[in-house]
Design an enzyme around this catalytic site. Sequence first.
Site, PDB file in Angstrom:
ATOM      1  N   ASP A   1      34.035  29.255  -0.306  1.00  0.00           N
ATOM      2  CA  ASP A   1      33.796  30.198   0.460  1.00  0.00           C
ATOM      3  C   ASP A   1      32.367  30.373   0.153  1.00  0.00           C
ATOM      4  OD1 ASP A   1      33.377  32.345   2.473  1.00  0.00           O
ATOM      5  OD2 ASP A   1      35.528  32.285   2.368  1.00  0.00           O
TER       6      ASP A   1
ATOM      7  N   CYS B   1      43.902  25.193  12.666  1.00  0.00           N
ATOM      8  CA  CYS B   1      43.625  26.583  12.120  1.00  0.00           C
ATOM      9  C   CYS B   1      44.056  27.558  13.237  1.00  0.00           C
ATOM     10  CB  CYS B   1      42.246  26.637  11.733  1.00  0.00           C
ATOM     11  SG  CYS B   1      40.962  26.344  12.870  1.00  0.00           S
TER      12      CYS B   1
ATOM     13  N   CYS C   1      41.935  29.904  14.050  1.00  0.00           N
ATOM     14  CA  CYS C   1      40.841  31.190  14.572  1.00  0.00           C
ATOM     15  C   CYS C   1      40.709  31.571  16.132  1.00  0.00           C
ATOM     16  CB  CYS C   1      39.535  30.365  14.030  1.00  0.00           C
ATOM     17  SG  CYS C   1      39.476  29.762  12.481  1.00  0.00           S
TER      18      CYS C   1
ATOM     19  N   ASP D   1      34.707  35.075  11.938  1.00  0.00           N
ATOM     20  CA  ASP D   1      33.620  33.991  11.574  1.00  0.00           C
ATOM     21  C   ASP D   1      33.819  32.761  12.503  1.00  0.00           C
ATOM     22  OD1 ASP D   1      32.482  35.570   9.655  1.00  0.00           O
ATOM     23  OD2 ASP D   1      33.970  35.083   8.422  1.00  0.00           O
TER      24      ASP D   1
ATOM     25  N   ARG E   1      37.747  43.729  15.081  1.00  0.00           N
ATOM     26  CA  ARG E   1      38.188  42.448  14.633  1.00  0.00           C
ATOM     27  C   ARG E   1      36.614  41.677  14.246  1.00  0.00           C
ATOM     28  NH1 ARG E   1      40.797  38.501  12.521  1.00  0.00           N
ATOM     29  NH2 ARG E   1      39.651  36.299  12.618  1.00  0.00           N
ATOM     30  N   VAL E   2      36.617  41.432  12.877  1.00  0.00           N
ATOM     31  CA  VAL E   2      35.262  40.642  12.233  1.00  0.00           C
ATOM     32  C   VAL E   2      35.713  39.214  12.310  1.00  0.00           C
ATOM     33  CG1 VAL E   2      33.824  42.640  11.273  1.00  0.00           C
ATOM     34  CG2 VAL E   2      35.881  41.596  10.090  1.00  0.00           C
TER      35      VAL E   2
ATOM     36  N   ARG F   1      30.678  32.760   2.623  1.00  0.00           N
ATOM     37  CA  ARG F   1      30.263  33.763   3.769  1.00  0.00           C
ATOM     38  C   ARG F   1      29.726  35.061   3.336  1.00  0.00           C
ATOM     39  NH1 ARG F   1      35.990  33.627   6.930  1.00  0.00           N
ATOM     40  NH2 ARG F   1      36.583  32.970   4.931  1.00  0.00           N
TER      41      ARG F   1
HETATM   42 ZN   LIG Z   1      39.162  27.470  12.424  1.00  0.00          ZN
END
Ligand SMILES: [Zn+2]
Length: 421
Positions: free
Chosen positions: A332, A261, A263, A248, A245-246, A334
């Site tokens: 974005d 969210c 995340c 952020d 898993r990558v 990133r």
């Molecule tokens: Zn998040």
Amino acid sequence: METPKAVSKHKHIVLTSHPGKSGQKPIPINWGESDPIKRGPIIGTVRNANHRNVIGTHSGSYAVYRALAIASGALQANHRADLTNTSPVVHIGPHPSWSDANKIVCLDPFGALVGGSYTTLYEQGHDIFPTIAITKAHINMPELQDSIIKGRLQVDGKILKNNGSLVVTKVAIDPVWYLPGIAQRLKINESDLRRILFQQTGGMFPELVTRPDLHVFLPPIGGTTVYLIGEVEAITNPSKLLAVRVHDECNGSDVFGSDICTCRPYLVHGIEVCIQTAQEGGAGVIVYFRKEGRALGEVTKFLVYNARKRQEGGDSAEAYFTRTECVAGLQDMRFQELMPDVLHWLGITRIDRLVSMSDLKYNAIISSGIEVIERIAIPDDWIPEDARVEIAAKQAAGYYTPGEVPDAVTLAEIKGRGLGD
Ligand SMILES: [Zn+2]
């Protein structure tokens, strides 16, 4: 009023911003060389300007705190790190990718090997400091305990201990940018990249524009952490399974459990798949990038949350990306095309289970030459209610989903919670 204390006897400043000044002849860096000695060490010291062979200094954004510590008198400007017993606890590499100047451009593949390879230079007085550190730890997350209770995870006593602790090898990586490679990756001109980096940091690093002989930049940005689960050797063994898993950074969800969210659930799900894969004899890799709020930063992110929830009709999946664009100018920052470097550093050429729904990440990984066998989406019941807006918007924009892609009607129907609720 107190008199400011004198910090340094050396009041005049020696600029390093022009080549050839003060007889500068730094050790050259030949990026992509397989022999670390021929490649040359990364020397970002400020103790001896003549030794410097990069632009910028070590420790990413923490260089500013180091400056404060020296300015306040808490740290001696001439402190030299004592690196006794700091060497990596496991060996990673060298891998063929380390000597491919195009495969790795935003970290130093030899960053952990400072002691062994560069001992002589270090003893000769060169301040060579690691940009990668490798250690081991036990980590404990309440969701993993819950998964053990529910029977999704099994305690094996080796990878997952009786008390629910997970045994990991963890790697901290500071950014080291090879500017010609970064420019090529972004399909831009190196001199344009250097000029705009100079301008957009308020002229912070004059060498970007005045020292074309220096090609390596230590940018003042956050780094990357890698958590390895299972045997490190299994990562590159073609007969063993590999889960990746990558991720952020999202401090609000990852650490504080905010429900706007997905995340932290994504992260925990990734760790769970990594544990299962390691228990099947393979290995799991979690890469954690400090790219908060799609690298737009947390202030922008919170402004966007307010804008989303205050817009007419409330927070909706159909307007999810638009609100970010209004504040930040784009969705974005990133630059996922730089992300696979760390996977290449680990020697990864095939990922059996990619635990990510992001099309940007998937495309970056396969474009860099890594094969992906299976993509794994987060189970639907792991998604917090207020995060339905985010996930539906992302699925409609191309995120991987084994289920149905939401259409315009569905997107318009999905609403988030109001600001005061
Ligand atoms: Zn998040």
